[in-house]
Motif scaffolding. Structure first.
Motif, PDB file in Angstrom:
ATOM      1  N   VAL A  96     -27.562 -62.137  48.167  1.00 25.48           N
ATOM      2  CA  VAL A  96     -27.322 -63.451  48.766  1.00 25.48           C
ATOM      3  C   VAL A  96     -28.630 -64.084  49.213  1.00 25.48           C
ATOM      4  O   VAL A  96     -28.880 -65.275  48.976  1.00 25.48           O
ATOM      5  N   ALA A  97     -29.488 -63.298  49.864  1.00 28.76           N
ATOM      6  CA  ALA A  97     -30.771 -63.845  50.326  1.00 28.76           C
ATOM      7  C   ALA A  97     -31.590 -64.375  49.154  1.00 28.76           C
ATOM      8  O   ALA A  97     -32.202 -65.451  49.234  1.00 28.76           O
ATOM      9  N   TYR A 137     -33.674 -68.866  45.860  1.00 28.77           N
ATOM     10  CA  TYR A 137     -33.723 -69.518  44.551  1.00 28.77           C
ATOM     11  C   TYR A 137     -33.379 -71.005  44.677  1.00 28.77           C
ATOM     12  O   TYR A 137     -33.933 -71.840  43.965  1.00 28.77           O
ATOM     13  N   HIS A 138     -32.463 -71.315  45.600  1.00 25.05           N
ATOM     14  CA  HIS A 138     -32.062 -72.707  45.812  1.00 25.05           C
ATOM     15  C   HIS A 138     -32.887 -73.400  46.898  1.00 25.05           C
ATOM     16  O   HIS A 138     -32.554 -74.520  47.303  1.00 25.05           O
ATOM     17  N   GLY A 139     -33.944 -72.744  47.365  1.00 26.75           N
ATOM     18  CA  GLY A 139     -34.817 -73.360  48.360  1.00 26.75           C
ATOM     19  C   GLY A 139     -34.259 -73.354  49.763  1.00 26.75           C
ATOM     20  O   GLY A 139     -34.673 -74.169  50.606  1.00 26.75           O
ATOM     21  N   VAL A 140     -33.344 -72.425  50.060  1.00 25.66           N
ATOM     22  CA  VAL A 140     -32.754 -72.314  51.397  1.00 25.66           C
ATOM     23  C   VAL A 140     -33.307 -71.072  52.071  1.00 25.66           C
ATOM     24  O   VAL A 140     -33.321 -69.984  51.488  1.00 25.66           O
ATOM     25  N   ASP A 141     -33.776 -71.207  53.304  1.00 31.89           N
ATOM     26  CA  ASP A 141     -34.311 -70.081  54.064  1.00 31.89           C
ATOM     27  C   ASP A 141     -33.159 -69.162  54.458  1.00 31.89           C
ATOM     28  O   ASP A 141     -32.244 -69.579  55.176  1.00 31.89           O
ATOM     29  N   MET A 147     -22.337 -65.974  41.521  1.00 29.88           N
ATOM     30  CA  MET A 147     -22.923 -66.943  42.458  1.00 29.88           C
ATOM     31  C   MET A 147     -23.611 -68.088  41.730  1.00 29.88           C
ATOM     32  O   MET A 147     -23.708 -69.196  42.268  1.00 29.88           O
ATOM     33  N   ILE A 148     -24.098 -67.838  40.510  1.00 29.28           N
ATOM     34  CA  ILE A 148     -24.631 -68.942  39.704  1.00 29.28           C
ATOM     35  C   ILE A 148     -23.569 -70.034  39.556  1.00 29.28           C
ATOM     36  O   ILE A 148     -23.848 -71.236  39.606  1.00 29.28           O
ATOM     37  N   SER A 149     -22.317 -69.592  39.385  1.00 26.74           N
ATOM     38  CA  SER A 149     -21.226 -70.547  39.203  1.00 26.74           C
ATOM     39  C   SER A 149     -20.671 -71.071  40.523  1.00 26.74           C
ATOM     40  O   SER A 149     -20.313 -72.253  40.630  1.00 26.74           O
ATOM     41  N   PHE A 150     -20.579 -70.209  41.531  1.00 25.90           N
ATOM     42  CA  PHE A 150     -19.780 -70.558  42.713  1.00 25.90           C
ATOM     43  C   PHE A 150     -20.586 -70.843  43.976  1.00 25.90           C
ATOM     44  O   PHE A 150     -20.018 -71.310  44.959  1.00 25.90           O
ATOM     45  N   TYR A 151     -21.881 -70.576  43.969  1.00 27.21           N
ATOM     46  CA  TYR A 151     -22.702 -71.013  45.105  1.00 27.21           C
ATOM     47  C   TYR A 151     -23.444 -72.270  44.673  1.00 27.21           C
ATOM     48  O   TYR A 151     -24.448 -72.214  43.968  1.00 27.21           O
ATOM     49  N   ARG A 152     -22.915 -73.420  45.086  1.00 29.02           N
ATOM     50  CA  ARG A 152     -23.465 -74.713  44.698  1.00 29.02           C
ATOM     51  C   ARG A 152     -23.853 -75.477  45.967  1.00 29.02           C
ATOM     52  O   ARG A 152     -23.130 -76.356  46.441  1.00 29.02           O
ATOM     53  N   PRO A 153     -25.000 -75.143  46.542  1.00 30.84           N
ATOM     54  CA  PRO A 153     -25.373 -75.724  47.837  1.00 30.84           C
ATOM     55  C   PRO A 153     -25.736 -77.204  47.736  1.00 30.84           C
ATOM     56  O   PRO A 153     -26.226 -77.683  46.709  1.00 30.84           O
ATOM     57  N   THR A 154     -25.462 -77.914  48.814  1.00 30.51           N
ATOM     58  CA  THR A 154     -25.912 -79.297  48.988  1.00 30.51           C
ATOM     59  C   THR A 154     -26.747 -79.353  50.261  1.00 30.51           C
ATOM     60  O   THR A 154     -26.887 -78.355  50.975  1.00 30.51           O
ATOM     61  N   ARG A 155     -27.285 -80.518  50.551  1.00 32.30           N
ATOM     62  CA  ARG A 155     -28.129 -80.644  51.740  1.00 32.30           C
ATOM     63  C   ARG A 155     -27.340 -80.319  53.007  1.00 32.30           C
ATOM     64  O   ARG A 155     -27.857 -79.660  53.926  1.00 32.30           O
TER      65      ARG A 155
END
Length: 430
Positions: free
Chosen positions: A151-152, A157-161, A124-132
């Motif tokens: 996943v949670a 970690y990326h600031g997503v609730d 997920m470090i590689s493949f979960y690349r969230p944007t706004r």
């Protein structure tokens, strides 16, 4: 290996012990049971073990494979890294080809390393690349808890609730499993906001086998990255990860693959992703180019393909215990094992239906193509007590809250007589 021709179709099953014995007599895989150690009850009788979906049995040769490495450690110490047969410095390479064949992958797309949830985090470090605008993760309802936690924590970690960021595919009609159409409809409706699809290939609770090929195709069409946790799928169902164009996957090797408790795990990274410099990763020594690894360079030069995601050298003793089981899978092939699995769950389903009991409901899909080698029985009675009484009668199954007993006959070491005997014992208990 050729299976009986009638196994190509759904057999017309019959009642009675003689029919179970006839199925066993015509089973060309029956002798493989001798390759596994069946636990015994306190009375000295072999138990009926239907828990290979949680921990597979020990295959012949596992102890010897581990002891070979222990002896090398005792006699050669550091020299074990460079011995002629299976040197420790290349140990993962002994497992890659056969692991890749199991999941329908190229050898360059697979490696063995770490444990399952650690690998999911690294991937997920590689493949979960969230944007706004695209930051959500799609999972199935009642995904395995460790996946939900992983996943949670990645979302946080990326600031997503997580309460906003996790989208759960669920049955609209309150059914016990999710129709594939419901997953596709959800993707069509919300796919533009979904960064990652991370589902189990086979759901641990219901035993449902998801349409991974269709989910991947629709997910990609909506711009999503698609990965799968194959803990309950690898060694259970036929997989074609490369052809299905799955982005990544991870699985443990101690369930259907009989690698032993806490066995080393495996990953898949599709070849189109294996050498992308734009994908971030957490790097370590063992993912570095083997040609220069021992020159100790300061700059990381990743191995091509999935091996570039390795961080530390593999646990050799854990990897050794997996070798004999992979040899068996390679000898028989998943297509053959899957055909026997169809017969076993079909026969189990037939006998359970013949009970005409109101005490339980089969919550696993009736379509054999849409399930793994498991039937989940949901009880109105105290399922945990029933599971305990089954164990007292020499039948080892698995209780999962709320109210489900999972029954998973394994093609390598379970017999049709095991299935018949289990249903007879269950009938007495009910």
């Amino acid at each position: 290996m050729k299976l009986p021709e009638q196994w190509e179709k759904v057999t017309k099953f019959s009642r009675g012990k003689d029919f179970a014995r006839e199925l066993d007599r015509s089973d060309p895989l029956a002798d493989y049971r001798q390759n596994f150690t069946i636990p015994k009850s306190s009375e000295g009788n072999e138990v009926i073990y239907f828990l290979g979906n949680s921990l597979g049995l020990q295959p012949s040769g596992a102890i010897e494979a581990v002891m070979e490495e222990m002896e090398t450690w005792r006699t050669d110490a550091i020299g074990g890294h460079f011995k002629k047969q299976r040197p420790w410095s290349l140990y993962e390479t002994n497992l890659i080809d056969k692991s890749a064949a199991l999941v329908g992958a190229l050898p360059s797309e697979v490696t063995v390393m770490n444990s399952l949830t650690v690998n999911l985090h690294l991937l997920m470090i590689s493949f979960y690349r969230p944007t706004r605008d695209r930051n959500k993760v799609l999972m199935e309802e009642k995904a395995f808890p460790s996946d939900q936690y992983a996943v949670a924590s990645q979302l946080q970690y990326h600031g997503v609730d997580p309460s906003d960021g996790i989208v759960k595919a669920k049955s609209r009609n309150g059914e016990n499993f999710i129709q594939n159409e419901e997953i596709i409809d959800l993707l069509e409706a919300e796919g533009d906001s979904i960064a990652l699809i991370l589902m189990g290939g086979v759901n641990y609770y219901s035993g449902q086998f998801f349409d991974m090929e269709k989910i991947t195709a629709v997910g990609h069409a909506k711009g999503c990255v698609v990965g799968f946790d194959l803990a309950h799928a690898a060694g259970n169902v036929e997989l074609m990860l490369h052809d299905w164009n799955v982005d990544f996957a991870a699985w443990c090797n101690y369930k259907y693959l009989n690698g032993g408790p806490g066995s080393i795990a495996s990953i898949f990274v599709h070849e189109r992703n294996g050498n992308r410099p734009d994908l971030p990763r957490f790097a370590g020594w063992w993912g570095h180019n083997r040609g220069t690894r021992f020159e100790m360079p300061a700059q990381f030069d990743p191995l091509p393909g999935a091996e570039g995601w390795q961080i530390s050298n593999p646990h050799v003793l854990s990897a050794a215990s997996l070798l004999p089981s992979l040899d068996l899978f390679d000898r028989v092939g998943m297509a053959t094992l899957r055909q026997k699995s169809f017969q076993m769950t079909g026969y189990l389903e037939f006998l359970l239906d013949e009970l005409e009991s109101d005490a339980f409901t089969i919550i696993t899909p009736r379509d054999r193509e849409r399930r793994g080698g498991q039937l989940s029985l949901k009880f109105d009675l105290d399922a945990e007590e029933i599971c305990n009484k089954l164990a007292e009668n020499g039948v080892i199954c698995d209780y999962r809250k709320p109210g489900v007993i999972r029954v998973a006959p394994a093609p390598f070491y379970n017999s049709f007589l095991d299935i018949y005997t289990f249903v007879e014992i269950l009938k007495r208990l009910l």
